[in-house]
Design an enzyme around this catalytic site. Sequence first.
Site, PDB file in Angstrom:
ATOM      1  N   CYS A 386       3.659 -36.052   6.934  1.00  0.00           N
ATOM      2  CA  CYS A 386       3.133 -35.808   8.283  1.00  0.00           C
ATOM      3  C   CYS A 386       3.719 -36.834   9.252  1.00  0.00           C
ATOM      4  CB  CYS A 386       1.606 -35.889   8.254  1.00  0.00           C
ATOM      5  SG  CYS A 386       0.883 -36.083   9.891  1.00  0.00           S
ATOM      6  N   CYS A 389       1.236 -39.309  10.653  1.00  0.00           N
ATOM      7  CA  CYS A 389       0.886 -40.375   9.716  1.00  0.00           C
ATOM      8  C   CYS A 389       2.011 -41.405   9.681  1.00  0.00           C
ATOM      9  CB  CYS A 389       0.668 -39.800   8.314  1.00  0.00           C
ATOM     10  SG  CYS A 389      -0.657 -38.583   8.230  1.00  0.00           S
TER      11      CYS A 389
END
Length: 466
Positions: A386, A389
Amino acid sequence: MALAVTSSNAITGSFPSRSNPPYEPSKVLQLGNYQPLDRRDLSSTGVNVSRRRGEVRPLHAEPKKNNSMVPAAATIVAPEVGDTVEVEDYERLAKDLENASPLEIIDKALENFGNDIAIAFSGAEDVALIEYAHLTGRPYRVFSLDTGRLNPETYKFFDTVEKHYGIRIEYMFPDAVEVQALVSSKGLFSFYEDGHQECCRVRKVRPLRRALNGLRAWITGQRKDQSPGTRSEIPVVQVDPSFEGLDGGAGSLVKWNPVANVEGTDIWNFLRAMNVPVNTLHAQGYISIGCEPCTRPVLPGQHEREGRWWWENATAKECGLHKGNIKDENVNGTGNGAVHANGSAAEPDIFTTQSVVTLSRPGIENLVKMEERKEPWLVVLYAPWCRFCQAMEGSYVELAAQLEGSGVKVGKFRADGDQKSFAQQELQLGSFPTILFFPKHSSRPIKYPSEKRDVDSLMAFVNALR
Ligand code: SF4
């Protein structure tokens, strides 16, 4: 947003006009390498653009079939173009135009589509599109979607723009019966409770569809840097993946995104250099501007899309006008724009530091069950693929280092793949990353509500709850 059209009611020449002549060489020269296009050079740009054939109809000619847009479109000043169209390879054209300037791209778009193209204007910094169109010296059309929920400042700005450029914006309104049905059944602010999609569909998407059904192409102000989750791959021109144009059917509408590769700061430099009027909301901290209830100012350092539908996941931050930007994985899963909806890809792990404790499934289950903990915990639910993230890795690791020895434990739990449904049901996972604080004396974790993931913001969250 709304469709705007230069109207023959307002314009009597073949040129869109300001109170000043539209083409101001001295002004343009101030921009250094920014030069108005020489129309004679349009075919020599090296771009393989197939031209629409046929006679260009004179201004003020009767428009042909146009059951869309607005009735006022009958007063369009832009020239009609012929019906015979060569099939264009827009993927190739997008590559060819990748390094072209917005002015060149808009000029090409207006040249190719004449009266069958319009600029979608939202009332924000996409006023740059109008300035570019104006600088081409070609007739152009503009439309806007009046949702009925815009800020007063935006309505005033529309009026300013009309006067500045001597145009009439073509406003598209939602269907009154649909709005009435929505508001009667769910109230005026249902979007805060069950998401913005339904209201946007009624107030924006359907009016937009009506507008586009009368066009063969449209021009948007989408930029890659506006939304890392949904707009990072938009080309400068494409066959519209979502809407149909005048001829109907897939592929009947072309979408031009002339500022796709331009950064927000450069748009603002351009607006300032050209003395273009801007929405006064910008001076109050607004960057991205939409409907009043769904837009708020952002703080320095916050991403502009954080001011839109801030109560929802970053992945869903399209109102439907550019829904082709949203990948299926994003719509259905919890991946913030990443393609690995199941987290199965072999991405290297992140948050790999001794200060961050890696929690296994039994480990986090224990943490959830405890009524009394020895110390509070801050835990990020993440997926290594991600990009959001990844973007917070540095600040989270630094936060963990600062909290070492403070009595607050910092952990991470990889919550994609097989763990995703568990994390959704038990850990409030909505999108990646989700950050939870487990207080010392309470079993229920508290979810970090903001998209600000810098060290100071996260530390303030921890200090408020520890
Ligand atoms: Fe409705 Fe908000 Fe969408 Fe505007 S932005 S149409 S008010 S949900």
